[in-house]
Design an enzyme around this catalytic site. Structure first.
Site, PDB file in Angstrom:
ATOM      1  N   LYS A 107       0.827  -1.216   0.000  1.00 31.77           N
ATOM      2  CA  LYS A 107       0.000   0.000   0.000  1.00 31.77           C
ATOM      3  C   LYS A 107       0.852   1.252   0.000  1.00 31.77           C
ATOM      4  CE  LYS A 107      -4.527  -1.395   1.656  1.00 31.77           C
ATOM      5  NZ  LYS A 107      -5.599  -1.195   2.614  1.00 31.77           N
ATOM      6  N   LYS A 152      -3.464 -11.126  -6.566  1.00 32.70           N
ATOM      7  CA  LYS A 152      -4.726 -11.269  -5.821  1.00 32.70           C
ATOM      8  C   LYS A 152      -5.832 -10.408  -6.441  1.00 32.70           C
ATOM      9  CE  LYS A 152      -5.544  -8.857  -2.154  1.00 32.70           C
ATOM     10  NZ  LYS A 152      -5.613  -8.155  -0.870  1.00 32.70           N
ATOM     11  N   LYS A 174     -10.281  -5.236  -4.459  1.00 23.90           N
ATOM     12  CA  LYS A 174     -11.396  -4.336  -4.748  1.00 23.90           C
ATOM     13  C   LYS A 174     -10.929  -3.002  -5.302  1.00 23.90           C
ATOM     14  CE  LYS A 174     -12.813  -4.143   0.186  1.00 23.90           C
ATOM     15  NZ  LYS A 174     -11.712  -4.072   1.065  1.00 23.90           N
TER      16      LYS A 174
HETATM   17  P1  TYM Z   1     -10.428  -6.466   3.445  1.00 24.66           P
HETATM   18  O1  TYM Z   1     -11.511  -5.477   3.614  1.00 24.66           O
HETATM   19  O2  TYM Z   1      -9.325  -6.147   2.481  1.00 24.66           O
HETATM   20  O3  TYM Z   1     -11.025  -7.862   2.987  1.00 24.66           O
HETATM   21  C1  TYM Z   1     -12.091  -8.472   3.692  1.00 24.66           C
HETATM   22  C2  TYM Z   1     -11.890  -9.978   3.737  1.00 24.66           C
HETATM   23  O4  TYM Z   1     -11.815 -10.490   2.394  1.00 24.66           O
HETATM   24  C3  TYM Z   1     -10.646 -11.291   2.254  1.00 24.66           C
HETATM   25  N1  TYM Z   1     -10.152 -11.153   0.875  1.00 24.66           N
HETATM   26  C4  TYM Z   1      -9.937 -12.190   0.052  1.00 24.66           C
HETATM   27  N2  TYM Z   1     -10.098 -13.512   0.203  1.00 24.66           N
HETATM   28  C5  TYM Z   1      -9.792 -14.304  -0.851  1.00 24.66           C
HETATM   29  N3  TYM Z   1      -9.356 -13.833  -2.039  1.00 24.66           N
HETATM   30  C6  TYM Z   1      -9.185 -12.508  -2.242  1.00 24.66           C
HETATM   31  N4  TYM Z   1      -8.762 -12.049  -3.417  1.00 24.66           N
HETATM   32  C7  TYM Z   1      -9.481 -11.616  -1.162  1.00 24.66           C
HETATM   33  N5  TYM Z   1      -9.437 -10.262  -1.026  1.00 24.66           N
HETATM   34  C8  TYM Z   1      -9.836 -10.006   0.235  1.00 24.66           C
HETATM   35  C9  TYM Z   1      -9.655 -10.720   3.258  1.00 24.66           C
HETATM   36  O5  TYM Z   1      -8.665 -11.659   3.584  1.00 24.66           O
HETATM   37  C10 TYM Z   1     -10.570 -10.388   4.409  1.00 24.66           C
HETATM   38  O6  TYM Z   1     -10.790 -11.528   5.220  1.00 24.66           O
HETATM   39  N6  TYM Z   1      -7.591  -5.773   7.472  1.00 24.66           N
HETATM   40  C11 TYM Z   1      -8.793  -6.431   6.988  1.00 24.66           C
HETATM   41  C12 TYM Z   1     -10.037  -6.006   7.718  1.00 24.66           C
HETATM   42  C13 TYM Z   1      -9.971  -6.173   9.195  1.00 24.66           C
HETATM   43  C14 TYM Z   1     -10.048  -7.394   9.922  1.00 24.66           C
HETATM   44  C15 TYM Z   1      -9.969  -7.017  11.300  1.00 24.66           C
HETATM   45  C16 TYM Z   1     -10.195  -8.716   9.548  1.00 24.66           C
HETATM   46  C17 TYM Z   1      -9.826  -5.174  10.109  1.00 24.66           C
HETATM   47  N7  TYM Z   1      -9.840  -5.661  11.378  1.00 24.66           N
HETATM   48  C18 TYM Z   1      -9.998  -7.995  12.319  1.00 24.66           C
HETATM   49  C19 TYM Z   1     -10.235  -9.680  10.553  1.00 24.66           C
HETATM   50  C20 TYM Z   1     -10.134  -9.313  11.929  1.00 24.66           C
HETATM   51  C21 TYM Z   1      -8.968  -6.084   5.525  1.00 24.66           C
HETATM   52  O7  TYM Z   1      -8.430  -5.109   5.042  1.00 24.66           O
HETATM   53  O8  TYM Z   1      -9.819  -6.878   4.848  1.00 24.66           O
END
Ligand code: TYM
Length: 332
Positions: free
Chosen positions: A115, A197, A200
């Site tokens: 990032k 990957k 979004k």
């Molecule tokens: P975020 O918002 O980027 O993504 C949300 C969830 O989606 C999963 N994910 C994927 N899984 C499979 N293939 C992909 N291409 C893919 N892209 C995203 C992510 O692994 C995630 O589970 N930091 C986290 C949000 C967060 C969080 C937490 C998660 C904040 N606090 C505490 C768990 C526990 C994030 O940016 O996810």
């Protein structure tokens, strides 16, 4: 009364239109924890501001993400669904945990490296300490399991290191959380560059399938998906494009890889890609319908947010006052 079951916690950033990566890697798997676990699922709006957001869009996406949680099968009666910024205990604990997290540890986080390269004009301190806020999210609820996609595993590992360090100094403070990554779908890849990957924030719309894309868009995107040389439909290291499509098809249909390889034996890439698109569109259609119904009822979504925040705050307060006491703060 406090629910005594083990705890499941996860979060999603309302920072863009969610993809089938978010769905298959995380959200789709959340409801299965609701029976055995006390579940907290959070819309992490404070994480989202580590990169610049348009305020009106962030607000809109916060409602949308909550509506998607419910549309994907999370019953607000059985799960605590809420918005991170409504429970200030998250940032309060994050400060304390900052003092137990090392600069070197944070420097090694791959998401920070990615990032900060992508947003070189805005490498702010929040981007750097982002995983500490995530650790606070998790530890605040004495979480046992964290269902996530594989890209978040490193962050949960960091949370585990913080627990080790903290509990060594102040025994029995935090529960050790365990990351739970699905067997299939933990890392859905970009349709345009299948070694990357699916994200979004990808600027190439053909690379990502959004949960809310309509059927035509879904099928068009899969039709354009990059495939590999050769013509066989099978999982292989040198076939990242086809492997990704097989994984997606498997997740949406519940069929095993072997079944799929048999089903498409002798079939061309073109027809296979249409079949994947159709399976995806079919499975997402009821989610989209429920989502639209929920989104039209803002008052309902706000009542879910409010109840969720009240309940989350109740649990969070217990941990926070314990940590305050352990650290030597005066509790009034
Ligand atoms: P975020 O918002 O980027 O993504 C949300 C969830 O989606 C999963 N994910 C994927 N899984 C499979 N293939 C992909 N291409 C893919 N892209 C995203 C992510 O692994 C995630 O589970 N930091 C986290 C949000 C967060 C969080 C937490 C998660 C904040 N606090 C505490 C768990 C526990 C994030 O940016 O996810």
């Amino acid at each position: 009364m406090l629910d005594q079951r083990p705890v499941s916690f996860s979060g999603v950033q309302p920072s863009g239109n969610l993809t089938i990566g978010n769905y298959l890697g995380a959200i789709k798997n959340f409801p299965e924890f609701s029976e055995k676990y006390k579940c907290f699922y959070c819309v992490v709006d404070q994480h989202a501001i580590t990169v610049r957001q348009v305020p009106a869009e962030l607000r809109r996406r916060t409602y949308e993400t909550l509506a998607l949680y419910i549309a994907c099968g999370l019953d607000p009666q059985k799960n605590t669904l809420y918005v991170q910024s409504h429970v200030p205990a998250h940032t309060e604990l994050a400060w304390m945990l900052n003092c137990f997290t090392m600069f070197g540890e944070l420097s090694r986080m791959t998401q920070f490296k990615d990032k900060s390269a992508r947003h070189a004009d805005n490498v702010n301190a929040g981007l750097f300490t982002y995983p500490v806020l995530m650790a606070a999210d998790i530890l605040l609820y004495q979480t046992d399991v964290v269902p996530i996609g594989s890209d978040q595993k490193q962050h949960v590992e960091l949370a585990r290191n913080i627990v080790d360090r903290f509990n060594q100094l102040y025994p029995d403070t935090f529960t050790m959380p365990e990351p739970i990554v699905p067997k299939a779908g933990a890392r859905i890849m970009s349709l345009a560059e299948p070694t990357k990957k699916m994200s979004k924030s990808d600027e190439n719309e053909n690379a990502v399938v959004r949960i809310l894309d309509d059927k035509d868009a879904i099928i068009r995107k899969f039709k354009r998906a990059v495939t590999d040389s050769g013509s066989e439909i099978r999982v292989a290291d040198d076939k990242p494009g086809v492997t990704n499509l097989i994984t997606i098809y498997s997740c949406f249909t519940g069929k095993s890889v072997e079944e799929i390889e048999r089903e498409f034996d002798g079939v061309g890439y073109g027809d296979f890609k249409i079949a994947v698109g159709q399976a995806c569109a079919e499975r997402l259609a009821p989610v989209q319908e429920e989502y639209r119904r929920l989104l039209a009822d803002k008052a309902y979504l706000e009542s879910v947010m409010k109840n969720g925040a009240d309940e989350a705050a109740y649990y969070a307060r217990k941990t926070l006052s314990k940590v305050r006491r352990k650290l030597g703060f005066v509790n009034l």
